[in-house]
Scaffold this active site. Structure first.
Site, PDB file in Angstrom:
ATOM      1  N   CYS A  50     -27.010  -2.320   6.056  1.00 13.06           N
ATOM      2  CA  CYS A  50     -28.644  -1.940   6.056  1.00 13.06           C
ATOM      3  C   CYS A  50     -28.926  -0.684   4.813  1.00 13.06           C
ATOM      4  CB  CYS A  50     -29.295  -1.661   7.137  1.00 13.06           C
ATOM      5  SG  CYS A  50     -28.838  -3.090   8.669  1.00 13.06           S
TER       6      CYS A  50
ATOM      7  N   CYS B  80     -26.116   0.824  10.542  1.00 13.88           N
ATOM      8  CA  CYS B  80     -25.489  -0.258   9.866  1.00 13.88           C
ATOM      9  C   CYS B  80     -25.324   0.080   8.217  1.00 13.88           C
ATOM     10  CB  CYS B  80     -26.341  -1.781  10.020  1.00 13.88           C
ATOM     11  SG  CYS B  80     -26.078  -2.732   8.811  1.00 13.88           S
TER      12      CYS B  80
ATOM     13  N   CYS C 278       0.749  -1.358   0.142  1.00 16.42           N
ATOM     14  CA  CYS C 278       0.029  -0.187   0.044  1.00 16.42           C
ATOM     15  C   CYS C 278       0.784   1.415   0.093  1.00 16.42           C
ATOM     16  CB  CYS C 278      -0.908   0.106   1.331  1.00 16.42           C
ATOM     17  SG  CYS C 278      -2.204  -1.397   1.421  1.00 16.42           S
TER      18      CYS C 278
END
Length: 477
Positions: free
Chosen positions: A230, A227, A93
Protein backbone atom coordinates in the site's frame (compact mmCIF):
# COMPACT_ATOMS: atom_id res chain seq x y z
CA UNK A 1 26.34 -37.60 9.77
CA UNK A 2 25.28 -34.01 9.28
CA UNK A 3 22.62 -33.34 6.67
CA UNK A 4 23.84 -32.57 3.16
CA UNK A 5 21.93 -29.65 1.68
CA UNK A 6 21.13 -28.89 -1.91
CA UNK A 7 19.09 -25.72 -2.54
CA UNK A 8 16.39 -25.60 -5.18
CA UNK A 9 14.27 -22.50 -4.81
CA UNK A 10 12.47 -22.68 -1.48
CA UNK A 11 12.54 -26.50 -1.46
CA UNK A 12 15.57 -28.16 0.10
CA UNK A 13 16.31 -31.83 -0.37
CA UNK A 14 18.15 -33.63 2.39
CA UNK A 15 20.08 -36.88 2.32
CA UNK A 16 20.49 -38.13 5.87
CA UNK A 17 22.70 -41.05 6.93
CA UNK A 18 21.49 -42.80 10.08
CA UNK A 19 23.57 -45.06 12.34
CA UNK A 20 23.07 -48.78 11.88
CA UNK A 21 23.19 -48.66 8.11
CA UNK A 22 19.69 -47.31 7.64
CA UNK A 23 19.69 -44.71 4.87
CA UNK A 24 16.83 -42.29 4.33
CA UNK A 25 16.70 -39.82 1.44
CA UNK A 26 14.44 -37.74 -0.76
CA UNK A 27 12.95 -35.60 2.00
CA UNK A 28 11.38 -32.13 1.50
CA UNK A 29 10.77 -29.54 4.16
CA UNK A 30 7.21 -28.36 4.28
CA UNK A 31 6.88 -25.56 6.81
CA UNK A 32 9.02 -22.84 8.31
CA UNK A 33 8.78 -22.11 12.02
CA UNK A 34 11.49 -19.56 12.91
CA UNK A 35 14.72 -21.56 12.82
CA UNK A 36 13.10 -25.00 12.59
CA UNK A 37 12.62 -27.11 9.48
CA UNK A 38 10.17 -30.02 9.46
CA UNK A 39 10.91 -32.98 7.19
CA UNK A 40 8.77 -35.93 6.29
CA UNK A 41 10.42 -39.30 5.62
CA UNK A 42 7.73 -41.73 4.58
CA UNK A 43 5.31 -41.94 7.48
CA UNK A 44 7.76 -40.59 10.05
CA UNK A 45 8.28 -36.88 10.68
CA UNK A 46 11.63 -35.58 11.94
CA UNK A 47 12.29 -32.06 13.09
CA UNK A 48 15.76 -30.64 12.59
CA UNK A 49 16.64 -27.59 14.62
CA UNK A 50 19.00 -25.32 12.72
CA UNK A 51 21.06 -22.58 14.21
CA UNK A 52 19.93 -19.53 12.30
CA UNK A 53 21.86 -16.27 12.54
CA UNK A 54 21.83 -13.13 10.43
CA UNK A 55 24.59 -13.10 7.84
CA UNK A 56 25.29 -9.39 8.33
CA UNK A 57 25.95 -7.13 11.30
CA UNK A 58 25.84 -3.40 11.99
CA UNK A 59 29.60 -3.20 11.55
CA UNK A 60 29.31 -4.20 7.86
CA UNK A 61 28.86 -1.75 5.02
CA UNK A 62 25.81 -3.76 3.99
CA UNK A 63 22.64 -2.00 5.10
CA UNK A 64 20.25 -4.41 6.83
CA UNK A 65 16.76 -3.79 5.45
CA UNK A 66 13.41 -4.69 6.98
CA UNK A 67 9.76 -3.88 6.28
CA UNK A 68 10.14 -1.01 8.76
CA UNK A 69 12.96 0.83 6.99
CA UNK A 70 12.78 -0.46 3.40
CA UNK A 71 10.48 2.25 2.10
CA UNK A 72 12.43 5.15 3.65
CA UNK A 73 15.88 3.75 2.88
CA UNK A 74 15.32 2.38 -0.64
CA UNK A 75 12.05 3.50 -2.22
CA UNK A 76 12.26 7.13 -1.12
CA UNK A 77 15.98 7.37 -1.81
CA UNK A 78 17.69 9.11 -4.71
CA UNK A 79 20.48 6.53 -4.60
CA UNK A 80 21.02 3.43 -6.69
CA UNK A 81 20.52 0.31 -4.55
CA UNK A 82 21.64 -3.29 -4.91
CA UNK A 83 19.59 -5.46 -2.56
CA UNK A 84 20.15 -9.11 -1.74
CA UNK A 85 17.19 -11.17 -0.53
CA UNK A 86 18.62 -14.09 1.43
CA UNK A 87 17.89 -16.83 3.94
CA UNK A 88 20.45 -17.43 6.73
CA UNK A 89 20.31 -21.22 6.27
CA UNK A 90 20.90 -21.02 2.50
CA UNK A 91 24.30 -22.33 1.47
CA UNK A 92 24.53 -20.17 -1.66
CA UNK A 93 23.74 -17.11 0.47
CA UNK A 94 26.43 -18.02 2.98
CA UNK A 95 28.98 -18.34 0.17
CA UNK A 96 27.89 -15.00 -1.31
CA UNK A 97 28.17 -13.12 2.02
CA UNK A 98 31.91 -12.26 1.97
CA UNK A 99 31.71 -11.17 -1.68
CA UNK A 100 28.65 -9.05 -0.95
CA UNK A 101 30.43 -7.36 1.97
CA UNK A 102 33.52 -6.66 -0.18
CA UNK A 103 31.32 -5.13 -2.90
CA UNK A 104 29.50 -2.97 -0.33
CA UNK A 105 32.79 -1.63 0.99
CA UNK A 106 34.11 -0.91 -2.51
CA UNK A 107 30.89 0.89 -3.49
CA UNK A 108 30.53 2.83 -0.25
CA UNK A 109 29.47 6.40 -0.96
CA UNK A 110 28.75 5.55 -4.60
CA UNK A 111 26.05 2.87 -4.66
CA UNK A 112 24.02 1.61 -1.72
CA UNK A 113 24.23 -2.11 -0.97
CA UNK A 114 21.61 -3.73 1.25
CA UNK A 115 20.33 -7.12 2.36
CA UNK A 116 16.94 -8.45 3.42
CA UNK A 117 16.49 -11.58 5.51
CA UNK A 118 13.60 -12.80 3.37
CA UNK A 119 13.19 -15.89 5.53
CA UNK A 120 12.35 -13.67 8.47
CA UNK A 121 10.61 -10.93 6.45
CA UNK A 122 8.68 -13.08 4.00
CA UNK A 123 6.17 -10.34 3.17
CA UNK A 124 8.98 -8.14 1.85
CA UNK A 125 10.39 -10.93 -0.27
CA UNK A 126 6.94 -11.78 -1.61
CA UNK A 127 6.35 -8.14 -2.48
CA UNK A 128 9.18 -8.33 -5.02
CA UNK A 129 8.46 -11.83 -6.30
CA UNK A 130 11.39 -13.51 -4.54
CA UNK A 131 11.10 -17.26 -5.09
CA UNK A 132 14.64 -18.46 -4.39
CA UNK A 133 17.77 -17.52 -2.49
CA UNK A 134 19.79 -15.51 -2.96
CA UNK A 135 17.89 -13.11 -5.22
CA UNK A 136 19.58 -9.80 -6.07
CA UNK A 137 17.62 -6.83 -7.38
CA UNK A 138 18.75 -3.44 -8.65
CA UNK A 139 16.56 -0.56 -7.49
CA UNK A 140 17.44 2.14 -9.97
CA UNK A 141 15.50 3.92 -12.67
CA UNK A 142 12.15 2.73 -11.36
CA UNK A 143 12.09 2.01 -7.67
CA UNK A 144 8.76 0.22 -7.90
CA UNK A 145 10.02 -1.99 -10.75
CA UNK A 146 13.50 -3.17 -9.79
CA UNK A 147 15.63 -5.16 -12.24
CA UNK A 148 16.90 -8.65 -11.55
CA UNK A 149 20.67 -8.95 -11.27
CA UNK A 150 21.85 -11.79 -13.50
CA UNK A 151 25.63 -11.43 -13.17
CA UNK A 152 28.31 -13.36 -11.39
CA UNK A 153 28.52 -13.85 -7.61
CA UNK A 154 31.98 -12.33 -7.13
CA UNK A 155 32.64 -8.88 -5.71
CA UNK A 156 34.22 -7.80 -8.99
CA UNK A 157 31.16 -8.82 -11.03
CA UNK A 158 28.81 -7.14 -8.55
CA UNK A 159 30.80 -3.88 -8.58
CA UNK A 160 30.95 -3.88 -12.40
CA UNK A 161 27.18 -4.33 -12.62
CA UNK A 162 26.59 -1.56 -10.09
CA UNK A 163 28.81 0.90 -11.98
CA UNK A 164 27.15 -0.02 -15.28
CA UNK A 165 23.72 0.69 -13.78
CA UNK A 166 25.05 3.94 -12.37
CA UNK A 167 26.38 5.04 -15.78
CA UNK A 168 22.97 4.37 -17.32
CA UNK A 169 21.36 6.47 -14.63
CA UNK A 170 23.73 9.39 -15.20
CA UNK A 171 23.13 9.29 -18.97
CA UNK A 172 19.38 9.30 -18.37
CA UNK A 173 19.72 12.35 -16.13
CA UNK A 174 21.90 14.17 -18.67
CA UNK A 175 19.31 13.57 -21.38
CA UNK A 176 16.54 14.91 -19.17
CA UNK A 177 15.11 11.54 -18.18
CA UNK A 178 15.45 11.63 -14.44
CA UNK A 179 14.93 7.90 -14.20
CA UNK A 180 12.15 7.96 -11.66
CA UNK A 181 14.25 7.55 -8.52
CA UNK A 182 11.58 9.42 -6.60
CA UNK A 183 8.80 7.28 -8.02
CA UNK A 184 8.14 6.01 -4.51
CA UNK A 185 7.96 9.50 -3.02
CA UNK A 186 4.61 11.15 -2.85
CA UNK A 187 4.30 14.25 -4.99
CA UNK A 188 7.47 13.62 -6.98
CA UNK A 189 7.94 14.92 -10.49
CA UNK A 190 8.39 11.41 -11.83
CA UNK A 191 5.07 10.37 -10.38
CA UNK A 192 3.37 13.20 -12.16
CA UNK A 193 3.33 15.70 -9.30
CA UNK A 194 0.19 14.25 -7.77
CA UNK A 195 -0.72 14.83 -4.15
CA UNK A 196 -3.22 13.21 -1.83
CA UNK A 197 -5.57 16.16 -2.24
CA UNK A 198 -7.12 14.50 -5.30
CA UNK A 199 -7.59 11.12 -3.57
CA UNK A 200 -10.99 11.15 -1.87
CA UNK A 201 -10.96 9.64 1.63
CA UNK A 202 -13.97 7.41 2.20
CA UNK A 203 -15.32 5.81 5.37
CA UNK A 204 -18.27 3.82 6.68
CA UNK A 205 -20.33 7.00 7.01
CA UNK A 206 -19.83 8.70 3.63
CA UNK A 207 -19.25 5.77 1.27
CA UNK A 208 -22.81 5.13 0.12
CA UNK A 209 -23.59 8.81 -0.41
CA UNK A 210 -20.46 9.51 -2.40
CA UNK A 211 -20.02 6.29 -4.35
CA UNK A 212 -23.23 4.28 -4.62
CA UNK A 213 -25.45 7.33 -5.24
CA UNK A 214 -23.08 8.83 -7.82
CA UNK A 215 -23.27 8.90 -11.61
CA UNK A 216 -19.48 8.96 -11.77
CA UNK A 217 -17.04 6.06 -12.03
CA UNK A 218 -15.08 5.30 -8.85
CA UNK A 219 -11.82 3.42 -8.36
CA UNK A 220 -11.53 2.68 -4.64
CA UNK A 221 -8.39 1.39 -2.93
CA UNK A 222 -8.88 -0.54 0.31
CA UNK A 223 -5.61 -0.31 2.23
CA UNK A 224 -3.93 -0.88 5.58
CA UNK A 225 -1.51 1.76 6.92
CA UNK A 226 1.10 -0.87 7.84
CA UNK A 227 1.00 -2.59 4.42
CA UNK A 228 4.21 -2.27 2.38
CA UNK A 229 2.42 -2.78 -0.95
CA UNK A 230 0.00 0.00 0.00
CA UNK A 231 2.86 2.36 0.81
CA UNK A 232 4.43 1.65 -2.57
CA UNK A 233 1.11 2.25 -4.31
CA UNK A 234 0.36 5.53 -2.51
CA UNK A 235 2.40 7.95 -4.69
CA UNK A 236 1.26 6.24 -7.90
CA UNK A 237 -2.37 6.39 -6.76
CA UNK A 238 -2.07 10.06 -5.82
CA UNK A 239 -0.43 11.04 -9.11
CA UNK A 240 -2.99 9.06 -11.10
CA UNK A 241 -5.84 10.73 -9.18
CA UNK A 242 -4.63 14.17 -10.25
CA UNK A 243 -4.27 13.25 -13.92
CA UNK A 244 -7.55 11.33 -14.10
CA UNK A 245 -9.42 14.21 -12.48
CA UNK A 246 -8.04 16.60 -15.09
CA UNK A 247 -8.55 14.39 -18.12
CA UNK A 248 -12.07 13.23 -17.25
CA UNK A 249 -13.25 16.55 -15.80
CA UNK A 250 -13.93 14.77 -12.52
CA UNK A 251 -16.12 12.06 -14.06
CA UNK A 252 -13.78 9.32 -12.83
CA UNK A 253 -12.68 9.53 -9.22
CA UNK A 254 -9.95 7.79 -7.24
CA UNK A 255 -10.58 7.16 -3.56
CA UNK A 256 -9.12 5.29 -0.60
CA UNK A 257 -10.56 3.45 2.39
CA UNK A 258 -8.55 2.55 5.50
CA UNK A 259 -9.90 -0.98 5.83
CA UNK A 260 -8.42 -1.43 9.31
CA UNK A 261 -10.63 1.37 10.61
CA UNK A 262 -13.67 1.00 8.35
CA UNK A 263 -14.15 -2.70 8.87
CA UNK A 264 -17.84 -2.63 7.95
CA UNK A 265 -16.95 -1.61 4.39
CA UNK A 266 -14.10 -4.10 4.24
CA UNK A 267 -16.45 -6.88 5.30
CA UNK A 268 -19.21 -5.82 2.90
CA UNK A 269 -16.88 -6.06 -0.10
CA UNK A 270 -14.95 -9.13 1.04
CA UNK A 271 -11.57 -7.44 1.45
CA UNK A 272 -9.01 -10.07 2.46
CA UNK A 273 -5.74 -8.57 1.24
CA UNK A 274 -4.12 -5.19 0.82
CA UNK A 275 -4.23 -3.21 -1.27
CA UNK A 276 -7.47 -4.27 -2.97
CA UNK A 277 -8.86 -1.98 -5.66
CA UNK A 278 -12.48 -2.16 -6.75
CA UNK A 279 -14.32 -0.36 -9.55
CA UNK A 280 -17.78 1.05 -8.84
CA UNK A 281 -20.17 2.14 -11.60
CA UNK A 282 -23.79 3.17 -11.18
CA UNK A 283 -26.33 0.32 -11.17
CA UNK A 284 -23.57 -2.29 -11.54
CA UNK A 285 -21.92 -4.67 -9.10
CA UNK A 286 -18.38 -3.65 -8.16
CA UNK A 287 -15.58 -5.44 -9.98
CA UNK A 288 -11.95 -6.02 -9.05
CA UNK A 289 -9.25 -3.90 -10.67
CA UNK A 290 -6.64 -6.33 -11.95
CA UNK A 291 -4.30 -3.96 -13.83
CA UNK A 292 -0.81 -2.71 -13.09
CA UNK A 293 0.06 -0.57 -10.09
CA UNK A 294 1.90 2.24 -11.86
CA UNK A 295 0.43 5.68 -12.50
CA UNK A 296 0.33 4.99 -16.25
CA UNK A 297 -1.54 1.69 -15.77
CA UNK A 298 -4.09 3.25 -13.43
CA UNK A 299 -4.69 6.26 -15.68
CA UNK A 300 -5.08 4.04 -18.76
CA UNK A 301 -7.72 1.90 -17.02
CA UNK A 302 -9.54 4.98 -15.73
CA UNK A 303 -9.68 6.49 -19.21
CA UNK A 304 -10.98 3.22 -20.62
CA UNK A 305 -13.75 3.26 -18.03
CA UNK A 306 -14.48 6.88 -18.83
CA UNK A 307 -14.71 6.28 -22.57
CA UNK A 308 -16.97 3.26 -22.03
CA UNK A 309 -19.42 5.26 -19.96
CA UNK A 310 -19.10 8.69 -21.55
CA UNK A 311 -21.53 9.89 -24.23
CA UNK A 312 -20.17 10.68 -27.71
CA UNK A 313 -18.41 14.06 -27.90
CA UNK A 314 -20.39 17.07 -29.07
CA UNK A 315 -19.74 18.38 -32.58
CA UNK A 316 -20.32 22.12 -32.39
CA UNK A 317 -20.79 24.60 -35.21
CA UNK A 318 -18.53 27.65 -34.96
CA UNK A 319 -21.07 30.45 -34.76
CA UNK A 320 -19.12 32.84 -32.53
CA UNK A 321 -15.70 33.39 -31.02
CA UNK A 322 -16.48 31.93 -27.59
CA UNK A 323 -17.32 28.48 -29.03
CA UNK A 324 -13.96 28.21 -30.78
CA UNK A 325 -11.98 29.66 -27.88
CA UNK A 326 -13.58 27.58 -25.13
CA UNK A 327 -13.40 24.31 -27.08
CA UNK A 328 -9.77 24.77 -28.01
CA UNK A 329 -8.77 25.96 -24.54
CA UNK A 330 -10.49 23.08 -22.75
CA UNK A 331 -8.98 20.32 -24.89
CA UNK A 332 -5.48 19.31 -25.90
CA UNK A 333 -6.56 19.36 -29.55
CA UNK A 334 -9.63 20.71 -31.29
CA UNK A 335 -10.56 19.08 -34.58
CA UNK A 336 -12.10 21.58 -37.02
CA UNK A 337 -13.97 20.49 -40.13
CA UNK A 338 -14.81 22.99 -42.86
CA UNK A 339 -17.71 21.63 -44.91
CA UNK A 340 -18.88 22.69 -48.37
CA UNK A 341 -21.56 25.37 -48.67
CA UNK A 342 -25.08 24.09 -48.13
CA UNK A 343 -25.97 24.95 -51.75
CA UNK A 344 -23.24 22.57 -52.92
CA UNK A 345 -24.31 19.55 -50.85
CA UNK A 346 -27.84 20.10 -49.59
CA UNK A 347 -28.90 18.93 -46.14
CA UNK A 348 -28.42 15.24 -46.97
CA UNK A 349 -24.85 15.74 -48.15
CA UNK A 350 -23.91 17.86 -45.14
CA UNK A 351 -25.44 15.39 -42.70
CA UNK A 352 -23.45 12.60 -44.33
CA UNK A 353 -20.22 14.50 -43.67
CA UNK A 354 -21.27 15.24 -40.08
CA UNK A 355 -22.10 11.57 -39.46
CA UNK A 356 -18.62 10.52 -40.54
CA UNK A 357 -17.04 13.07 -38.22
CA UNK A 358 -19.29 12.08 -35.30
CA UNK A 359 -18.50 8.41 -35.79
CA UNK A 360 -14.79 9.08 -35.57
CA UNK A 361 -15.25 11.50 -32.67
CA UNK A 362 -16.89 8.65 -30.77
CA UNK A 363 -14.09 6.26 -31.73
CA UNK A 364 -11.45 8.65 -30.40
CA UNK A 365 -13.44 9.99 -27.45
CA UNK A 366 -10.89 8.58 -25.01
CA UNK A 367 -8.52 11.25 -26.31
CA UNK A 368 -10.96 13.89 -25.11
CA UNK A 369 -10.43 16.22 -28.04
CA UNK A 370 -12.81 19.05 -28.97
CA UNK A 371 -14.83 18.79 -32.19
CA UNK A 372 -15.97 21.77 -34.30
CA UNK A 373 -17.24 22.49 -37.79
CA UNK A 374 -17.93 25.50 -39.97
CA UNK A 375 -19.47 26.14 -43.38
CA UNK A 376 -17.09 27.09 -46.18
CA UNK A 377 -16.83 30.85 -46.41
CA UNK A 378 -18.55 31.49 -43.06
CA UNK A 379 -15.27 31.94 -41.15
CA UNK A 380 -12.81 33.13 -43.78
CA UNK A 381 -10.20 34.40 -41.31
CA UNK A 382 -10.10 30.98 -39.65
CA UNK A 383 -9.71 29.25 -43.02
CA UNK A 384 -6.88 31.58 -43.96
CA UNK A 385 -5.03 31.03 -40.67
CA UNK A 386 -5.23 27.26 -41.24
CA UNK A 387 -4.12 27.40 -44.85
CA UNK A 388 -7.43 26.19 -46.21
CA UNK A 389 -8.06 29.42 -48.04
CA UNK A 390 -11.33 29.08 -49.95
CA UNK A 391 -10.88 25.83 -51.87
CA UNK A 392 -10.64 22.08 -51.42
CA UNK A 393 -13.76 21.52 -49.33
CA UNK A 394 -14.40 19.55 -47.21
CA UNK A 395 -11.24 20.10 -45.17
CA UNK A 396 -10.05 19.24 -41.64
CA UNK A 397 -7.43 20.68 -39.30
CA UNK A 398 -6.32 19.82 -35.76
CA UNK A 399 -5.38 22.85 -33.63
CA UNK A 400 -3.17 22.82 -30.56
CA UNK A 401 -4.00 26.16 -28.99
CA UNK A 402 -1.27 25.96 -26.34
CA UNK A 403 1.42 25.63 -29.00
CA UNK A 404 -0.44 27.66 -31.62
CA UNK A 405 0.19 24.97 -34.19
CA UNK A 406 -2.04 22.95 -36.46
CA UNK A 407 -1.98 19.88 -38.69
CA UNK A 408 -3.98 19.48 -41.90
CA UNK A 409 -5.77 16.43 -43.20
CA UNK A 410 -3.97 15.60 -46.44
CA UNK A 411 -5.89 12.45 -47.32
CA UNK A 412 -9.50 12.05 -48.34
CA UNK A 413 -12.34 13.37 -46.22
CA UNK A 414 -13.68 9.85 -45.68
CA UNK A 415 -13.93 7.55 -42.71
CA UNK A 416 -10.70 5.79 -43.69
CA UNK A 417 -8.82 8.99 -44.56
CA UNK A 418 -9.85 10.81 -41.40
CA UNK A 419 -9.14 7.75 -39.25
CA UNK A 420 -5.57 7.57 -40.57
CA UNK A 421 -5.14 11.29 -39.85
CA UNK A 422 -6.47 10.97 -36.30
CA UNK A 423 -4.45 7.84 -35.59
CA UNK A 424 -1.26 9.70 -36.48
CA UNK A 425 -2.32 12.54 -34.19
CA UNK A 426 -2.98 10.09 -31.34
CA UNK A 427 0.61 8.83 -31.63
CA UNK A 428 1.98 12.38 -31.73
CA UNK A 429 3.08 12.07 -35.33
CA UNK A 430 2.42 14.20 -38.39
CA UNK A 431 3.75 17.52 -39.65
CA UNK A 432 2.56 20.76 -38.06
CA UNK A 433 2.55 24.43 -39.01
CA UNK A 434 2.17 27.60 -36.92
CA UNK A 435 -1.30 29.11 -36.87
CA UNK A 436 -1.30 32.12 -39.19
CA UNK A 437 -0.83 35.36 -37.27
CA UNK A 438 0.26 33.49 -34.13
CA UNK A 439 -3.13 33.90 -32.48
CA UNK A 440 -6.72 32.80 -32.89
CA UNK A 441 -8.31 34.62 -35.84
CA UNK A 442 -11.35 36.83 -35.71
CA UNK A 443 -14.55 34.79 -35.69
CA UNK A 444 -17.75 36.13 -37.20
CA UNK A 445 -20.98 35.78 -35.28
CA UNK A 446 -23.50 34.00 -37.49
CA UNK A 447 -26.80 32.18 -37.23
CA UNK A 448 -26.46 28.41 -36.74
CA UNK A 449 -27.49 26.06 -39.52
CA UNK A 450 -31.20 25.25 -39.31
CA UNK A 451 -30.76 21.72 -40.67
CA UNK A 452 -32.54 22.45 -43.96
CA UNK A 453 -31.47 22.63 -47.58
CA UNK A 454 -30.09 25.94 -48.77
CA UNK A 455 -32.09 28.38 -50.86
CA UNK A 456 -30.77 30.55 -53.63
CA UNK A 457 -31.15 34.27 -52.91
CA UNK A 458 -34.36 35.71 -54.40
CA UNK A 459 -33.84 37.70 -57.62
CA UNK A 460 -35.33 41.20 -57.91
CA UNK A 461 -38.13 41.61 -60.47
CA UNK A 462 -37.31 44.07 -63.28
CA UNK A 463 -40.07 46.44 -64.40
CA UNK A 464 -39.88 46.73 -68.20
CA UNK A 465 -43.04 48.81 -68.65
CA UNK A 466 -41.10 52.04 -69.30
CA UNK A 467 -38.79 50.49 -71.87
CA UNK A 468 -39.55 51.29 -75.51
CA UNK A 469 -38.94 48.06 -77.34
CA UNK A 470 -38.91 49.80 -80.70
CA UNK A 471 -36.03 51.98 -79.53
CA UNK A 472 -34.14 48.90 -78.41
CA UNK A 473 -34.60 47.26 -81.80
CA UNK A 474 -33.33 50.39 -83.63
CA UNK A 475 -30.28 50.58 -81.30
CA UNK A 476 -29.45 46.95 -82.01
CA UNK A 477 -29.59 47.62 -85.74
Amino acid sequence: HAPVWRESGFLTRAVVSVKGGLSVETAWWTETFGGMRCFTFGAVTYTLVLAVHSLYSSSDDVVQLTPTNFNSEVIQSNSLWLVEFYAPWCGHCQRLTPEWKKAATALKGVVKVGAVDADKHQSLGGQYGVKGFPTIKIFGSSKNKPEDYQGGRTSDAIVDAALSALRSLVKDRLSGRSGGYDSGRQGSRESGGGSKKDVIELNDDNFDKNVLNSDDVWLVEFYAPWCGHCKNLEPEWAAAATEVKEQTKGKVKLAAVDATVNQMLASRYGIRGFPTIKIFQKAEDPIDYDGGRSKADIVARALDLFSESAPPPELLEITNESILKKTCEDHQLCIVSVLPHILDTGAAGRNAYLEVVLKLADKYKKKMWGWLWAEAGAQLDLETSLGIGGFGYPAMAAINLRKMKFALLKGSFSEQGINEFLRELSFGRGSTLPVGGGTLPTISTIEPWDGRDGELPAEDDIDLSDVELDDLERDEL
